[in-house]
Scaffold this active site. Structure first.
Site, PDB file in Angstrom:
ATOM      1  N   ASP A 144      -8.530   0.535 -10.223  1.00  0.00           N
ATOM      2  CA  ASP A 144      -8.910   1.897 -10.599  1.00  0.00           C
ATOM      3  C   ASP A 144     -10.326   1.801 -11.162  1.00  0.00           C
ATOM      4  O   ASP A 144     -10.573   1.052 -12.114  1.00  0.00           O
ATOM      5  CB  ASP A 144      -7.972   2.453 -11.681  1.00  0.00           C
ATOM      6  CG  ASP A 144      -6.572   2.760 -11.150  1.00  0.00           C
ATOM      7  OD1 ASP A 144      -6.366   2.668  -9.929  1.00  0.00           O
ATOM      8  OD2 ASP A 144      -5.691   3.079 -11.969  1.00  0.00           O
ATOM      9  N   ASP A 302       0.857  11.161  -6.826  1.00  0.00           N
ATOM     10  CA  ASP A 302       0.940  10.916  -8.277  1.00  0.00           C
ATOM     11  C   ASP A 302       2.055  11.777  -8.874  1.00  0.00           C
ATOM     12  O   ASP A 302       1.781  12.799  -9.517  1.00  0.00           O
ATOM     13  CB  ASP A 302      -0.391  11.277  -8.957  1.00  0.00           C
ATOM     14  CG  ASP A 302      -1.553  10.463  -8.424  1.00  0.00           C
ATOM     15  OD1 ASP A 302      -1.443   9.241  -8.323  1.00  0.00           O
ATOM     16  OD2 ASP A 302      -2.596  11.071  -8.098  1.00  0.00           O
TER      17      ASP A 302
HETATM   18  O1  1PR Z   1      -7.230  13.175  -6.155  1.00  0.00           O
HETATM   19  O2  1PR Z   1      -8.173  12.425  -3.981  1.00  0.00           O
HETATM   20  O3  1PR Z   1      -9.597  12.457  -6.029  1.00  0.00           O
HETATM   21  O4  1PR Z   1      -7.774  10.785  -5.721  1.00  0.00           O
HETATM   22  C1  1PR Z   1      -7.759  10.254  -7.013  1.00  0.00           C
HETATM   23  C2  1PR Z   1      -7.056   8.936  -6.967  1.00  0.00           C
HETATM   24  O5  1PR Z   1      -7.210   8.313  -8.225  1.00  0.00           O
HETATM   25  C3  1PR Z   1      -5.567   9.063  -6.688  1.00  0.00           C
HETATM   26  O6  1PR Z   1      -5.182   8.043  -5.793  1.00  0.00           O
HETATM   27  C4  1PR Z   1      -4.919   8.820  -8.049  1.00  0.00           C
HETATM   28  O7  1PR Z   1      -3.714   8.100  -7.914  1.00  0.00           O
HETATM   29  C5  1PR Z   1      -5.954   7.968  -8.762  1.00  0.00           C
HETATM   30  N1  1PR Z   1      -6.010   8.251 -10.205  1.00  0.00           N
HETATM   31  C6  1PR Z   1      -6.512   9.342 -10.775  1.00  0.00           C
HETATM   32  N2  1PR Z   1      -6.450   9.220 -12.126  1.00  0.00           N
HETATM   33  C7  1PR Z   1      -5.891   8.045 -12.399  1.00  0.00           C
HETATM   34  C8  1PR Z   1      -5.641   7.480 -13.722  1.00  0.00           C
HETATM   35  O8  1PR Z   1      -5.046   6.402 -13.870  1.00  0.00           O
HETATM   36  N3  1PR Z   1      -6.054   8.187 -14.760  1.00  0.00           N
HETATM   37  N4  1PR Z   1      -5.067   6.234 -11.042  1.00  0.00           N
HETATM   38  C9  1PR Z   1      -5.608   7.429 -11.181  1.00  0.00           C
HETATM   39  C10 1PR Z   1      -3.916   6.078 -10.510  1.00  0.00           C
HETATM   40  C11 1PR Z   1      -2.319   4.543 -10.314  1.00  0.00           C
HETATM   41  C12 1PR Z   1      -2.332   3.317  -9.551  1.00  0.00           C
HETATM   42  C13 1PR Z   1      -2.202   2.142 -10.479  1.00  0.00           C
HETATM   43  C14 1PR Z   1      -0.757   1.815 -10.356  1.00  0.00           C
HETATM   44  C15 1PR Z   1      -0.411   0.406 -10.748  1.00  0.00           C
HETATM   45  N5  1PR Z   1      -3.600   4.799 -10.825  1.00  0.00           N
HETATM   46  O9  1PR Z   1      -3.406   3.233  -8.729  1.00  0.00           O
HETATM   47  O10 1PR Z   1      -3.088   1.220 -10.054  1.00  0.00           O
HETATM   48  O11 1PR Z   1      -0.007   2.733 -11.165  1.00  0.00           O
HETATM   49  O12 1PR Z   1      -0.635   0.193 -12.085  1.00  0.00           O
HETATM   50  P1  1PR Z   1       0.221  -0.889 -12.891  1.00  0.00           P
HETATM   51  O13 1PR Z   1       0.527  -1.990 -11.935  1.00  0.00           O
HETATM   52  O14 1PR Z   1      -0.708  -1.348 -13.964  1.00  0.00           O
HETATM   53  O15 1PR Z   1       1.429  -0.188 -13.403  1.00  0.00           O
HETATM   54  P2  1PR Z   1      -8.207  12.286  -5.482  1.00  0.00           P
END
Ligand code: 1PR
Length: 451
Positions: A144, A302
């Site tokens: 991320d 999500d």
């Molecule tokens: O909506 O098209 O602009 O895409 C945004 C992208 O960014 C989406 O794929 C969304 O999942 C991701 N995203 C947005 N905000 C966050 C955040 O964390 N604040 N990350 C985010 C999502 C989730 C996973 C993470 C897993 C594994 N992160 O990618 O890596 O949950 O984590 P873990 O193994 O530590 O539990 P758009």
């Protein structure tokens, strides 16, 4: 889709190599596109495949040619996915492969070297463990990425999507440099690397040139597939210049991405499609998959768990949960969100997954806000619900905290891949231990002893 097959079958090729190109048949549960690391069976002596023995190579496609008596003398290897299909051909100094050597790690590099110089020596170690026999389950490292408060792009990681430290300053958690970490995960044996530009929903990604640079630098040294997501949507900049989502995606592909991942925009597209029943062809999902193919388009979901007392309480698909909710609720549905979990939408993960498959998604990246960063394991109920609902591959994400969580998700669900972030960034569990554990539990993975 039937029309498309008919169209393709009806088009004659050059007639140099006998055979018919057809789509994999997903009607009996086969996941299509065929995405991932699969085994080859070489059928003809050819130097360029010398190092492949026992290793997996990377495929990503929905169409294939079947072996027949008429094309038999061309075939140098076949691969089994549902049925046997032609994975490479060789005649004289003409070689062609269905898989992607440039994305097949050391084995792929060796194929390319031998193509350029047949006398080049072999550098790939014979696989000591886990001889390739079929499509492997994938282990994906996810980064991320966002700008910290100083403006540098850093790898961050949230707890249930909150990426700020709990200190008074509340600074963005910084877990390292994107290019360095991606290179390290490649060396450690990651089968894919994903970058999610997590503030892409509010910043314009083409204005975010460092993200494109990260892709360029990473793809110079990382020879496994790269996925990039965040901010893929139509956009008009401050000067009134309009950029289509297709232009944004094209820039990502040109910079080294193999797949793009769409989050928020896919939710709006699915809602509209379910409301009208009409495929407009104009959504980012439809446009990008039409130009680059379904296999290049991932939809990132999500969802957040919402407990209910009865399935009749809600119009969305519910499941009977394995552990009851805070007030003893026995059911839950998974509500999709947009803008990094900030806004809940009136659509469930089940409904969204089915809709985006119809609109052209080739794969689903299934996160879970409740489990993200918690280390208690994947949300098995959710992953089972979604992976049973679609025929495209599903990547299980969020919550991995131990090697056992990976075997659990593959044993209890139809996930094709498992993705983790925090445990890899914090160096709690190396990728090699995950793979060793999966192999010990009889789950085929790509061996990572070649590095
Ligand atoms: O909506 O098209 O602009 O895409 C945004 C992208 O960014 C989406 O794929 C969304 O999942 C991701 N995203 C947005 N905000 C966050 C955040 O964390 N604040 N990350 C985010 C999502 C989730 C996973 C993470 C897993 C594994 N992160 O990618 O890596 O949950 O984590 P873990 O193994 O530590 O539990 P758009």
């Amino acid at each position: 889709m039937i029309l498309r097959i008919t169209f393709i079958c009806a088009v004659k090729g050059l007639g140099l190599i006998p055979g018919v190109v057809g789509r994999f048949d997903s009607s009996n549960g086969l996941r299509v596109p065929h995405i991932g690391w699969n085994a080859l069976q070489t059928t003809k002596e050819t130097e360029i495949l010398d190092d492949v023995g026992g290793h997996h190579v990377y495929f990503v496609h929905s169409y294939r040619v079947m072996p027949t008596d008429a094309n038999n003398e061309w075939i140098s290897s076949i691969c089994n996915y549902g049925d046997s299909f032609v994975s490479s051909i060789t005649r004289g100094n003409v070689h062609a492969v269905q898989f992607h050597p440039e994305k097949s790690g050391d084995v792929g590099i060796s194929i390319l070297k031998k193509f350029l110089d047949p006398s080049s020596s072999s550098k790939t170690k014979k696989s000591a463990i886990g001889k390739a026999s079929r499509l492997a389950k994938r282990v994906i490292a996810c980064l991320d990425v966002r700008a910290n408060d100083k403006g540098d792009l850093v790898v961050t990681k949230g707890d249930q999507y909150d990426v700020r430290e709990q200190s008074n300053e509340k600074e963005v958690r910084n877990l390292g440099k994107p290019v360095d970490l991606a290179g390290q995960y490649y060396k450690d044996g990651a089968d894919e690397v994903s970058f999610l530009n997590i503030t892409g929903f509010r910043d314009f990604p083409l204005g975010d040139l460092p993200m494109l640079q990260i892709l360029r630098y990473t793809s110079e040294n990382v020879f496994v597939p790269l996925t990039v997501g965040g901010g893929i949507r139509d956009f008009t900049d401050g000067n009134g210049r309009y950029y289509s989502s297709l232009e944004v995606a094209s820039e990502y592909f040109r910079s080294g991405a193999d797949k793009i991942s769409i989050g928020s925009d896919a939710v709006y597209a699915a809602e509209e499609y379910l409301r009208t029943g009409v495929k407009t062809g104009k959504t980012s999902l439809e446009q990008i998959s039409r130009v680059y193919g379904n296999q290049a388009v991932v939809v990132s979901i999500d969802p957040r768990r919402v407990y209910v007392r009865s399935p009749d309480d809600v119009e969305f698909k519910t499941i009977k949960v394995s552990s009851p909710g805070p007030s003893g609720e026995e059911y839950a549905w998974y509500q999709c969100t947009v803008n990094g979990g900030r806004e809940a939408r009136p659509i469930g993960a089940f409904e969204l997954a089915k809709a985006v498959e119809e609109l052209g998604a080739g794969e689903i990246l299934l996160n879970c806000i409740d489990c993200d960063g918690q280390g208690h394991g994947f949300d098995i109920d959710l992953i089972k619900l979604v992976s049973d609902a679609v025929t495209i591959p599903v990547i299980a994400s969020s919550g991995a905290g131990a090697v056992e969580h990976f075997s659990e998700v593959f044993e209890k669900t139809n996930a094709s891949a498992a993705l983790a972030a925090g445990i890899f960034h914090r160096k709690e569990v190396p990728i090699s231990s995950v793979k060793q554990h999966l192999l010990q539990n009889g789950i085929e993975v790509r061996a990572c002893d070649g590095h």
